[in-house]
Design an enzyme around this catalytic site. Structure first.
Site, mmCIF file in Angstrom:
data_model
loop_
_atom_site.group_PDB
_atom_site.id
_atom_site.type_symbol
_atom_site.label_atom_id
_atom_site.label_comp_id
_atom_site.label_asym_id
_atom_site.label_seq_id
_atom_site.Cartn_x
_atom_site.Cartn_y
_atom_site.Cartn_z
ATOM 1 N N CYS A 78 0.138 5.370 -11.767
ATOM 2 C CA CYS A 78 -0.063 4.330 -12.536
ATOM 3 C C CYS A 78 0.944 3.152 -12.333
ATOM 4 C CB CYS A 78 -0.828 4.353 -13.425
ATOM 5 S SG CYS A 78 -1.288 2.171 -14.654
ATOM 6 N N CYS A 189 -1.487 -0.427 -6.609
ATOM 7 C CA CYS A 189 -2.423 -0.467 -7.349
ATOM 8 C C CYS A 189 -3.167 0.888 -7.202
ATOM 9 C CB CYS A 189 -3.492 -1.125 -7.841
ATOM 10 S SG CYS A 189 -4.681 -0.593 -9.570
HETATM 11 N N1 DGL Z 1 -4.560 2.079 -11.504
HETATM 12 C C1 DGL Z 1 -3.679 1.611 -12.149
HETATM 13 C C2 DGL Z 1 -2.591 0.932 -10.937
HETATM 14 O O1 DGL Z 1 -1.885 1.256 -9.978
HETATM 15 C C3 DGL Z 1 -4.186 0.877 -13.150
HETATM 16 C C4 DGL Z 1 -5.495 0.469 -13.237
HETATM 17 C C5 DGL Z 1 -5.931 -0.586 -14.102
HETATM 18 O O2 DGL Z 1 -6.679 0.587 -14.668
HETATM 19 O O3 DGL Z 1 -5.821 -1.844 -14.358
HETATM 20 O O4 DGL Z 1 -2.100 -0.528 -11.592
#
Ligand code: DGL
Length: 265
Positions: A78, A189
């Site tokens: 993430c 993301c």
């Molecule tokens: N998948 C996450 C990232 O790479 C976060 C998305 C979220 O929860 O806002 O930033």
């Protein structure tokens, strides 16, 4: 027994929700024989607009769970959590190796022909000092423009990754980058790769999208080797079998299972 026997490793991977499955996919394609434990923090998703303090607390809790379950190394799949928490996690768990996400600004900056790259990420990632440093390192080489993928995480979490609603949502965030001349879009993301087909559909021909997941998987392998964490054979191509994955969620495990079942390894 046999001299070439090698243990499978146990690899913990987590994200705010389903997005980190894009990283799990890349890792399992490269290292198909490991045991993976994937934790989706779906009860607290999205992280994008949450405070760094809140995200850090969630990351600590998830890290404890993964370690209790036997994870030997942890991938923070993430970008938002990496930006908010990875330094603290490394300081608090010095014996554990954490692999974080890095928006792929470098390959984008090196590959752009128009001299303009676009970064799509959450508000949290775009504010984090880790990203600002990377941006600072490359902005003499090209123009870097940014946009939050507004509504993208919600689409992915609910499995609505195709159709007119997804196309409209994606177009609204992509257009401002394309109209500034970006020819390369960094997916900053881990949820966004699940919208890649829609992005390719709404973007003009020739726009390049960069998903950092394969590079993160290679980094995972490199760190495992340098730390002496034994692993199974590296897949040099071809289709691996479905990996052994334990799926955990703080929220709805059913949607995690559904999304996982859709992945082609
Ligand atoms: N998948 C996450 C990232 O790479 C976060 C998305 C979220 O929860 O806002 O930033």
């Amino acid at each position: 027994m046999t001299s070439n026997f090698r243990h499978m490793a146990t690899i913990g991977i987590f994200d705010s929700g389903l997005g980190g499955l894009s990283v799990l996919t890349a890792a399992a394609r490269l290292l198909p024989r490991e045991k993976y434990i994937y934790f989706a923090d779906s009860a607290f998703c999205p992280y994008g607009e949450k405070t760094p303090g809140f995200i850090r607390e969630r990351c600590r809790t998830i890290t404890r769970t993964l370690l209790e379950k036997g994870a030997e190394i942890i991938v923070v799949a993430c970008n938002t959590a990496t930006g908010a928490a990875i330094s603290e996690l490394r300081a608090e768990y010095p014996a554990v190796r954490f692999i974080g996400m890095e928006p792929a600004v470098k390959p984008a900056a090196l590959g752009t022909r128009s001299g303009v790259i676009g970064v799509l990420a959450t508000a949290g990632t775009l504010k984090a000092s880790k990203y600002l440093k990377t941006k600072g390192d490359w902005e003499d080489n090209c123009t870097i423009c940014e946009h939050v993928g507004k509504g993208f995480v919600e689409l992915v979490e609910s499995g609505r990754t195709e159709g007119s609603e997804a196309e409209e949502t994606v177009r609204a965030s992509l257009q401002p980058l394309l109209s500034r001349g970006a020819d390369t879009i960094v997916l900053g993301c881990t949820h966004y790769p699940f919208l890649l087909d829609v992005m390719k559909k709404v973007a003009p021909e020739g726009i390049r999208f960069i998903d950092p997941a394969p590079a993160v998987a290679r980094q995972l392998l490199k760190v495992m080797d340098s730390e002496g964490i034994s692993h199974g054979p590296v897949n040099e191509g071809g289709s691996p079998e479905r990996p052994a994955v334990e799926l955990l969620s703080s929220g709805d495990t059913e949607s995690l299972r559904k999304m996982f079942d859709r992945i082609e390894f």
